[in-house]
Design an enzyme around this catalytic site. Structure first.
Site: not given
Ligand code: NAI
Length: 723
Positions: A477-479, A515
């Site tokens: 998960l990219e916050v 990403t």
């Protein structure tokens, strides 16, 4: 009962164990002081020897139960720090032999030892349990057993490769050890890996009773009852030399197909097991220790262990640098949009035990969202990872609506509606109207969060939570934080992501975040090679043989060529020429090729075998006559584009650390874990050498290979990214 005096002497000077004796049974609880979980290390095993010696002498003790003093874990494995940065194979081999010797003493102890297992019983922890005479495990969801060493690039080194196959059979042991798989208590019972599965409340009582009964000769271990078919195959394959050779040969073939030669550990594990069957248990142990030593000192284990440490460090990272910032407690979550991503996000949230309110456009879409969540749960019931009751409990946490009812009570909402700025901004306004305090997280794949936040009266509550598809499988998960997102909002999203089982990195807002941004030049370079005449097969093959799970052209077909093209355009606009994708790619989309989703891409779909659709070349310069490119050249050009962009992200502060950049690429994009991620890999090449390579490519292919400023700086003195 024995005297207080004798008990005191049994306990005297023990740091890692608590020992209590009652009615002839000693209960020995492993309790590594100051640690959250127990691990095996020399100080602990040395003390275990002392404990065994005392219990051996103590006439009042007739049997032993070995359990854990930790709330929810037995023993999680060997202490991996011991292997971090190991370079001396001999020293690692000795470490393994010492551990083996202690576990041999457990196995040969003249009084029966029963393992009482609750929680993680992994690696060295399971090897310890295997050395016991009898195993009782709790049927709790937290309990998991496995020899997971190959995931770290090593093999079990304290007898696991010898004891496990002798306990559960060769085929079952190969399944577990070669893939580093874990099983729950139910499966462990079926395999014969444990003798009983019981509720946590009675674990110690049952274990003590079994220990007593074993000592009294009233109980004998029964081999697991197996179906008739399995008994026959065992007889045919496992219990004679030729049959075993067939088994080992098959396993070797499967491992090679799976690892493509990049991961030596499974083959070495196989070798240790085979050696033990050929030359006996003791020789098997020797080989196990030797092979472990070699692997632990080798490059693959080094990188895999670093990836492990990086993801462990992230588990403890709040996502913000200020330790005073605490996440807001989240008791309810809202999800906007129940499509592919929204339903996946709803699933991982209810799976974490949190109530979810899902909003869709209309009843039909809402129903579709609900059934998508139910489908994932049904699949888990089929695979027996949860039972029907658990399915129901999770599903009950999910409700759907087509209005904003219930959204006033959520602490955070995750938006996953169509990729459309105006729509997302409308969601922000509508949500704030019913809930001005709640946090608003967008799962957008390409719209800057800052733009979405422009619609908000409280931009400090707006941030990004970028999940990957399929959400229930992809670990990252990219916050995403804008310059205005409140630290509390970031910490809250990170904490929620962890509860959902994700590995979470926090990145700064910017086109493509991290990403997608580093993926774009990688994909562009692959497309550029296509335009120059490379074949689809050569491209995909080169990157798979570098260690990516799929090649770039397959990935493009899977993601959607139109989606790739759209994101590519956004990044081109944001970053200029170096991110330009070749015009030919637009022609492919314009010709109606969207990839797998419409059955028309670079590959053909529907046939038995996946084959390149030769007619796609008619849309590319050079047509169907393709030119040979060496895998090395392809890899260098394509991968270095990604690595260079990652370094730019670090230099620009998109990333908080090189560690996050490695984890993001490995867990989000499938960057080969055995190479450690873009930054670890850059370090292993040397930043100076990397800089020179990029300069060479720049001279040959143009400015898109201009090295990142941070690389120029580090490369000048060959300084690594990881200190
Ligand atoms: P999707 O088309 O499967 O789902 C979107 C859902 O939003 C639909 O079910 C639609 O009915 C619903 N919706 C539309 N307007 C709505 C409204 N006013 N209120 C409530 N629901 C509404 O799309 P998908 O793939 O789930 O993507 C959603 C978001 O996630 C997009 O922003 C996308 O860029 C992003 N994303 C997608 C990834 C992927 O691999 N598909 C990966 C990461 C992010």
């Amino acid at each position: 009962m024995i005297s207080a005096e004798a008990m005191a002497s049994t306990q005297a000077a023990l740091r890692h164990f608590r020992v209590e004796v009652a009615e002839g049974v000693a209960t020995v609880l492993v309790d590594d002081p100051g640690e959250k979980v127990n691990t095996i290390h020399p100080a602990l095993t040395a003390e275990l020897v002392t404990v065994l010696e005392r219990l051996d002498r103590d006439e009042a003790v007739r049997a032993v139960v070995l359990g854990s003093g930790k709330e929810d874990g037995f023993v999680a494995g060997a202490k991996i720090d011991l292997m971090r940065g190991a370079t001396d194979a001999g020293a690692m081999e000795r470490l393994s032999r010492d551990g083996q010797a202690v576990f041999e003493r457990v196995a040969r102890f003249r009084k029966p030892v029963v393992a009482a297992i609750h929680g993680a019983c992994l690696g060295g922890g399971l090897e310890l349990a295997l050395a016991c005479r009898y195993r009782v495990a709790t049927n709790h969801p937290r309990t998991s057993l496995g020899l997971v060493e190959v995931q770290l690039g090593i093999i079990p080194g304290m007898g696991g490769t010898q004891r496990l196959p002798r306990l559960v059979g060769i085929q079952a042991a190969l399944d577990l050890i070669l893939a580093g798989k874990t099983v729950n208590a139910r499966k462990a019972l079926r395999l014969g890996l444990v003798d009983e599965a019981v509720p946590p409340a009675v674990l110690l009582a049952v274990a003590r009773e079994r220990a007593r009964a074993l000592a009294a000769g009233e109980l004998r271990r029964r081999p697991a009852r197996r179906p008739a078919v399995e008994r026959v195959t065992r007889l045919a394959l496992e219990e004679n030399r030729l049959g075993r050779e067939v088994l080992f040969r098959q396993a070797r073939k499967q491992v090679l197909a799976r690892t493509k030669g990049h991961y030596p550990a499974p083959l070495r594990a196989l070798e240790a097991i085979e050696h033990g069957y050929r030359f006996g248990f003791a020789k098997g142990l020797e080989r196990e220790a030797q092979l472990l030593g070699q692997l632990a000192a080798g490059p693959v284990a080094k990188q895999l262990i670093e990836v492990f440490f990086a993801s462990t460090a992230l588990k403890k990272d709040s996502g913000v640098d200020d330790p005073a910032v605490k996440p807001r407690p989240v008791e309810r979550v809202g999800v906007l949009g129940g499509g592919l991503m929204g339903s996946g996000i709803a699933y991982v949230t209810v799976n974490a035990g949190l109530p979810v309110r899902l909003r869709e456009r209309d009843d039909a879409a809402a129903a579709k969202g609900l059934s998508a969540v139910a489908a994932v749960l049904d699949e888990r019931v089929r695979r027996r990872s949860i039972d029907r009751l658990e399915r129901l409990e999770k599903l009950r946490l999910l409700t759907a609506t087509t209005d904003w009812s219930g959204f006033g009570a959520v602490d955070l909402v995750i938006e996953a509606v169509f990729e459309d700025l105006a729509l997302k901004q409308e969601m922000v306004r509508a949500f704030e109207a019913v809930n001005p305090r709640g946090f608003f997280a967008s799962n957008t794949s390409s719209i800057p969060i800052t733009r979405i936040a422009e619609a908000s009266a409280h931009p400090e509550t707006v941030l990004g939570m970028h999940y990957f598809s399929p959400v229930h499988r992809m670990p990252l998960l990219e916050v995403i934080a804008t310059g205005r997102t409140a630290p509390e909002a970031i910490a809250t999203a990170v904490a929620l992501g962890k509860r959902q089982g994700k590995t979470v990195i926090v990145v700064r807002d910017g086109p493509g975040f991290y990403t997608s941004r580093i993926l774009a030049p990688y994909m562009n370079e692959a497309a550029q090679l296509l335009v120059e005449g490379a074949s689809v097969e050569d491209l995909d093959h080169a990157l798979v043989s570098f260690g990516f799970p799929v090649g770039p052209i397959t990935l493009l077909d899977e993601v959607g060529i139109d989606v790739g093209d759209k994101v590519g355009k956004i990044l081109h606009e944001a970053f200029g020429e170096r991110m330009a994708s070749p015009a030919a790619l637009h022609d492919v989309v314009a010709a109606g090729r969207l990839g797998r989703k419409n059955g028309k891409g670079f590959y053909t779909y529907g046939g038995k075998e996946k084959r390149v659709d030769e007619t796609v070349y008619d849309l590319l310069p050079g047509g169907r006559s393709r030119k040979p490119f060496s895998p090395g050249d392809i890899q260098e050009r394509v991968v270095l584009q990604m690595v260079n962009e990652a370094i730019r992200c670090l230099g620009e502060g998109i990333l908080r650390s090189a560690r996050d950049g490695d984890v993001g690429a490995v867990f989000g994009l499938g960057f080969p874990p055995f190479r450690g991620g873009p930054f670890r890999w850059a370090d292993s090449l040397g930043t100076k050498a990397l800089l020179e390579k990029l300069e060479t490519l720049r001279a040959r292919h143009g400015e898109r290979f201009a090295p990142a400023p941070l690389l120029v700086e580090r490369g000048a003195t060959n300084a690594p990214f990881h200190g």
